[in-house]
Design an enzyme around this catalytic site. Structure first.
Site, PDB file in Angstrom:
ATOM      1  N   ARG A 292       0.809  -1.196   0.054  1.00 50.00           N
ATOM      2  CA  ARG A 292      -0.213  -0.042   0.010  1.00 50.00           C
ATOM      3  C   ARG A 292       0.875   1.402   0.016  1.00 50.00           C
ATOM      4  O   ARG A 292       2.227   0.982   0.214  1.00 50.00           O
ATOM      5  CB  ARG A 292      -0.849   0.072   1.490  1.00 50.00           C
ATOM      6  CG  ARG A 292      -0.098   0.070   2.400  1.00 50.00           C
ATOM      7  CD  ARG A 292      -0.647   0.293   3.800  1.00 50.00           C
ATOM      8  NE  ARG A 292       0.218   0.726   4.826  1.00 50.00           N
ATOM      9  CZ  ARG A 292       0.751  -0.476   5.665  1.00 50.00           C
ATOM     10  NH1 ARG A 292       0.567  -1.814   5.394  1.00 50.00           N
ATOM     11  NH2 ARG A 292       1.683  -0.215   6.652  1.00 50.00           N
ATOM     12  N   VAL A 295       1.953   5.699   5.412  1.00 51.71           N
ATOM     13  CA  VAL A 295       1.408   7.182   6.074  1.00 51.71           C
ATOM     14  C   VAL A 295       2.641   7.987   5.705  1.00 51.71           C
ATOM     15  O   VAL A 295       2.686   9.144   5.579  1.00 51.71           O
ATOM     16  CB  VAL A 295       1.273   6.885   7.681  1.00 51.71           C
ATOM     17  CG1 VAL A 295       1.225   8.140   8.276  1.00 51.71           C
ATOM     18  CG2 VAL A 295       0.063   5.995   7.772  1.00 51.71           C
TER      19      VAL A 295
END
Ligand code: MV4
Length: 449
Positions: A292, A295
């Site tokens: 993914r 952050v």
């Protein structure tokens, strides 16, 4: 390029994706829960659809609702952000079956890397160093004892479906190993619906160094250097930086090449991260791959000048990477401090509530990625991260100076936040020297008591 996408997320990352889309001329659809009706991502998207109640299960994790919203608004693709459905292979498959492009890796990429043992075995065969341990699931205490005898204590038990540190157990002797095996198995079953665990040699006081990967659909894969995420507490990252103060250019090159090799071994597509553990003697080992956008991606953007969300969108729309490994230039240093609505003086307990007063830092080298605004309500239903303060400087010391003064300028009241905690870290001699390991935060709190 897509003309319209749906963002299956909330908070700062939803806003981050909207920003990239606006600059690329892509229309956006926000989805939101009943608790998020007044959120900034709802306001800044071109369209917004309420998909359910405040609980994540009934909204941001509600696949039928999200797919319905995508069909009603006629989007071509869905960006999952991080968390929620970002690493759900089943969701990626459903998107494909509905003719909606999932902006991320393939379902196979997600599934393979989600099984931490298969991931380890796959990259080991590709030539990446891995930590010695059981090569298969450890089912019985006899198998566990045999593995521990072979690799010697201390050992660590990990959940095969885990990752991010959930369900791990460190053991120093046979008695502890046997009892920890049972608790680890039932914890893994409860948390992931899969009781499988494996055992590794425990590496003491490591650093966490991860490499950013980009792969396009034509099979070109490259890395954008590393991030050092050693400063964490109970597997929650607090500060990340790039470059890592622990690497020299030779080690960086070797680790980067191996990270690319690992990603190639699974035919990786889109943005991903290869995590390594680095021990006190500069030995490094593959840990896991996160399939993914993360952050902490901004610190990589700051030192490479590459917008990772735009790259994700370009890759998903079928475009090739427009540069080669040699074209990536790393310049300067960047640090990110995660601002949580938590009370560091009270075991980092969540501190939700209304933000009455809010002042954003500015000036050269400062970036603040957040979804908060004056008067907004921080909901207790979701992750307590409320923003990321990111600074840039020509050197690590400059980035630190910019961070110190930015933390002084950042005001978020009256809720409790991690701002004060970060000020302490940024003044700590070990942090300033760049010499620390994963026990840093623990030691910092011991120092004051
Ligand atoms: C380890 C380890 C020591 N030895 N594995 C934590 C998160 C997950 N990605 C892997 N983790 C660890 N695996 C072996 N064989 C220590 C950790 C670990 C850790 C790793 C990186 C950053 C912070 C950490 C904090 C505690 C434990």
């Amino acid at each position: 390029m897509f003309s319209k996408i749906l963002i299956a997320n909330r908070g700062e990352v939803a806003l981050r994706i909207i920003r990239a889309c606006k600059e690329l001329g892509i229309k956006t659809v926000a989805v939101y829960s009943q608790a998020d009706a007044h959120s900034i991502h709802v306001r800044f998207a071109d369209e917004a659809i309420c998909i359910g109640g405040a609980q994540s299960q009934s909204s941001y994790l509600n696949i039928p609702s999200i797919i319905s919203a995508a069909e009603i608004t006629d989007v071509e693709a869905i960006h999952p952000g991080y968390g929620f459905l970002a690493e759900d292979a089943h969701f990626a498959e459903i998107c494909a079956s509905c003719n909606i492009k999932f902006i991320g890796p393939t379902p196979d990429n997600i599934r393979l890397m989600g099984d931490k043992m298969t991931a380890k075995e796959t990259v080991r065969k590709a030539g990446l160093p891995v930590i010695t341990g059981s090569r298969a699931v450890v089912k019985t205490k006899e198998e566990a004892l045999r593995t521990a005898k072979e690799i010697k204590y201390p050992v660590i038990i990990k959940a095969a479906a885990g990752g991010g540190g959930k369900g791990m157990r460190v053991c120093h002797n046979d008695v502890r190993l046997i009892s920890a095996l049972l608790t680890a198995q039932s914890e893994a079953e409860a948390a992931f619906g899969n009781p499988d665990v494996y055992i590794e040699k425990y590496v003491d006081k490591p650093r966490h160094v991860e490499f950013q990967i980009l792969g396009d659909e034509s099979g070109h894969i490259l890395h954008l250097g590393e991030r050092d995420c050693t400063i964490q507490r109970r597997h929650q990252k607090l500060i990340e930086e790039s470059p890592s103060p622990a690497l020299d250019s030779k080690l960086r090159k070797r680790m980067g090449e191996l990270a690319v090799k690992g990603a190639k071994s699974v035919g990786y597509v889109n943005a991903g991260t290869i995590e390594f553990l680095l021990d006190e003697n500069n030995n490094f080992y593959f840990m896991e791959m996160n399939t993914r956008i993360q952050v902490e991606h901004p610190v990589t953007e700051m030192v490479t000048g590459i917008d990772l969300i735009k790259e994700q969108l370009r890759i998903a729309s079928g475009q090739r990477l427009s540069y080669k490994q040699e074209d990536i230039v790393h310049k300067g240093a960047s640090i990110e401090c995660r601002i949580y609505a938590e009370d560091p003086e009270n075991d980092f307990r969540p501190s939700p509530g209304r933000i009455a007063t809010y002042h954003i830092p500015g000036g050269p080298g400062v970036r603040f990625d957040t979804h908060i605004y004056s008067g907004c309500e921080i909901s207790p239903y979701y992750d307590s991260m409320i923003g990321k303060l990111i600074t840039y400087g020509n050197s690590r010391l400059e980035a630190i100076k910019v961070m110190q003064r930015s933390l002084d300028e950042l005001i978020i009241e009256p809720i409790k936040t991690t701002i004060g905690f970060h000020k302490r870290v940024l003044n700590d001699p070990a942090f300033l020297r760049g010499i620390f390991s994963t026990d840093f935060v623990e030691k910092l709190f011991e120092k004051r008591e």
